[in-house]
Design a protein around this motif. Structure first.
Motif, PDB file in Angstrom:
ATOM      1  N   LEU A  53     120.936  29.720  42.325  1.00 44.48           N
ATOM      2  CA  LEU A  53     121.571  29.116  43.502  1.00 44.48           C
ATOM      3  C   LEU A  53     120.576  28.305  44.329  1.00 44.48           C
ATOM      4  CD1 LEU A  53     123.813  32.106  44.659  1.00 44.48           C
ATOM      5  CD2 LEU A  53     124.480  30.089  43.340  1.00 44.48           C
ATOM      6  N   PHE A  54     119.346  28.769  44.424  1.00 42.30           N
ATOM      7  CA  PHE A  54     118.348  28.056  45.223  1.00 42.30           C
ATOM      8  C   PHE A  54     117.961  26.727  44.574  1.00 42.30           C
ATOM      9  CE2 PHE A  54     113.892  27.682  46.895  1.00 42.30           C
ATOM     10  CZ  PHE A  54     114.263  27.399  48.196  1.00 42.30           C
ATOM     11  N   VAL A  55     117.745  26.743  43.266  1.00 48.77           N
ATOM     12  CA  VAL A  55     117.418  25.495  42.562  1.00 48.77           C
ATOM     13  C   VAL A  55     118.592  24.525  42.619  1.00 48.77           C
ATOM     14  CG1 VAL A  55     116.846  24.513  40.311  1.00 48.77           C
ATOM     15  CG2 VAL A  55     115.713  26.600  41.078  1.00 48.77           C
ATOM     16  N   THR A  56     119.812  25.050  42.487  1.00 46.99           N
ATOM     17  CA  THR A  56     121.000  24.190  42.581  1.00 46.99           C
ATOM     18  C   THR A  56     121.111  23.551  43.958  1.00 46.99           C
ATOM     19  OG1 THR A  56     122.139  25.617  40.989  1.00 46.99           O
ATOM     20  CG2 THR A  56     123.501  24.140  42.292  1.00 46.99           C
ATOM     21  N   LEU A  57     120.856  24.352  44.993  1.00 45.84           N
ATOM     22  CA  LEU A  57     120.911  23.819  46.358  1.00 45.84           C
ATOM     23  C   LEU A  57     119.874  22.728  46.568  1.00 45.84           C
ATOM     24  CD1 LEU A  57     122.059  24.051  49.251  1.00 45.84           C
ATOM     25  CD2 LEU A  57     120.310  25.793  49.685  1.00 45.84           C
ATOM     26  N   LEU A  58     118.663  22.940  46.092  1.00 51.34           N
ATOM     27  CA  LEU A  58     117.628  21.907  46.240  1.00 51.34           C
ATOM     28  C   LEU A  58     117.991  20.642  45.469  1.00 51.34           C
ATOM     29  CD1 LEU A  58     114.321  23.997  45.968  1.00 51.34           C
ATOM     30  CD2 LEU A  58     115.376  23.041  48.014  1.00 51.34           C
ATOM     31  N   TRP A  59     118.587  20.799  44.314  1.00 52.95           N
ATOM     32  CA  TRP A  59     118.964  19.621  43.520  1.00 52.95           C
ATOM     33  C   TRP A  59     120.084  18.848  44.212  1.00 52.95           C
ATOM     34  CZ3 TRP A  59     123.115  18.989  39.538  1.00 52.95           C
ATOM     35  CH2 TRP A  59     122.984  17.783  38.834  1.00 52.95           C
ATOM     36  N   ILE A  60     121.063  19.544  44.803  1.00 55.38           N
ATOM     37  CA  ILE A  60     122.147  18.870  45.522  1.00 55.38           C
ATOM     38  C   ILE A  60     121.592  18.134  46.744  1.00 55.38           C
ATOM     39  CG2 ILE A  60     124.244  19.267  46.886  1.00 55.38           C
ATOM     40  CD1 ILE A  60     124.922  21.533  44.981  1.00 55.38           C
ATOM     41  N   ILE A  61     120.658  18.750  47.442  1.00 56.00           N
ATOM     42  CA  ILE A  61     120.027  18.076  48.584  1.00 56.00           C
ATOM     43  C   ILE A  61     119.293  16.821  48.117  1.00 56.00           C
ATOM     44  CG2 ILE A  61     118.260  18.307  50.358  1.00 56.00           C
ATOM     45  CD1 ILE A  61     118.987  21.263  50.569  1.00 56.00           C
TER      46      ILE A  61
END
Length: 227
Positions: A53-61
């Protein structure tokens, strides 16, 4: 005679009291139900989920900052370029999540080989990505942040499993087996077997023996009246 009989009855009831005391103590060794998944393993699985979830959030940002999500998705996914895309780092996090959850939550492995494989693949891929990628030259913060975060999370998961999950579960298993063994020996403590009354008190002297002694004393002592 009544006091002697009372003491003999008390002595006879003593083994029952001891048996009840032993049964009360052995109830402490009753094994509890074994959990389907240990607390420390569940914590590990939660951390693996946090990784994804953290890597996904950073990628979306990163997609939203550099020109909008739809435009960046077309460039990084549909027109994928290994040297200028973060989509592969997101896929690497998905691969790590799927492999570790399958190995340690579904199959419940108790060995480190699965996470050793995933960590080795992630480490090698990220090192090559950093060397060959053009993302660092673009000057954006995510060119540094996403590879570093993915690398650090992968190694934290390895440390958590190897130094926390597996040793703790081994200790819990040994403790559970010792309690189970004590519970199997508990019936022997509760039912020690029949015990004779002679083990607890001395039988009183018979009345016949006491009468004979009185008669003998009266023969030797004529002045003493015979009862």
């Amino acid at each position: 005679m009544d006091s002697e009989c009372g003491s003999s009855v008390d002595c006879r009831t003593t083994p029952r009291g001891l048996g009840s005391i032993n049964s009360a103590h052995t109830e402490l060794y009753e094994p509890a139900e074994k959990k389907c998944i240990s607390d420390v393993r569940r914590t590990f699985c939660l951390f693996v989920t946090f990784d994804l979830l953290f890597v996904t959030l950073l990628w979306i940002i990163e997609l939203n900052v550099n020109g909008g999500i739809q435009n960046r998705l077309n460039e990084e996914v549909l027109k994928y370029d290994y040297h200028a895309s973060f989509f592969d780092i997101f896929l690497l996090a998905v691969f790590r999540f799927a492999s570790l959850i399958l190995a340690y939550a579904v199959c419940k492995l108790r060995h480190w080989w699965a996470i050793a494989v995933t960590t080795a693949i992630c480490t090698g891929f990220l090192i090559v990505k950093v060397i060959l990628s053009k993302l660092l030259s673009q000057g954006g913060p995510f060119g540094y942040l996403l590879p570093i975060v993915s690398f650090v999370l992968a190694w934290i998961e390895t440390w958590l499993l190897d130094f926390k999950v597996l040793p703790q579960e081994a200790d819990d298993e040994n403790r559970y087996l010792s309690v189970l063994d004590a519970a199997e020996r508990a019936p022997l403590m509760r039912h020690p077997g029949p015990m004779s009354d002679g083990q607890f008190y001395s039988p009183p002297e018979s009345l016949a023996d006491s009468d004979d002694e009185l008669l003998d004393d009266s023969k030797h002592d004529p002045e003493k009246p015979v009862i």
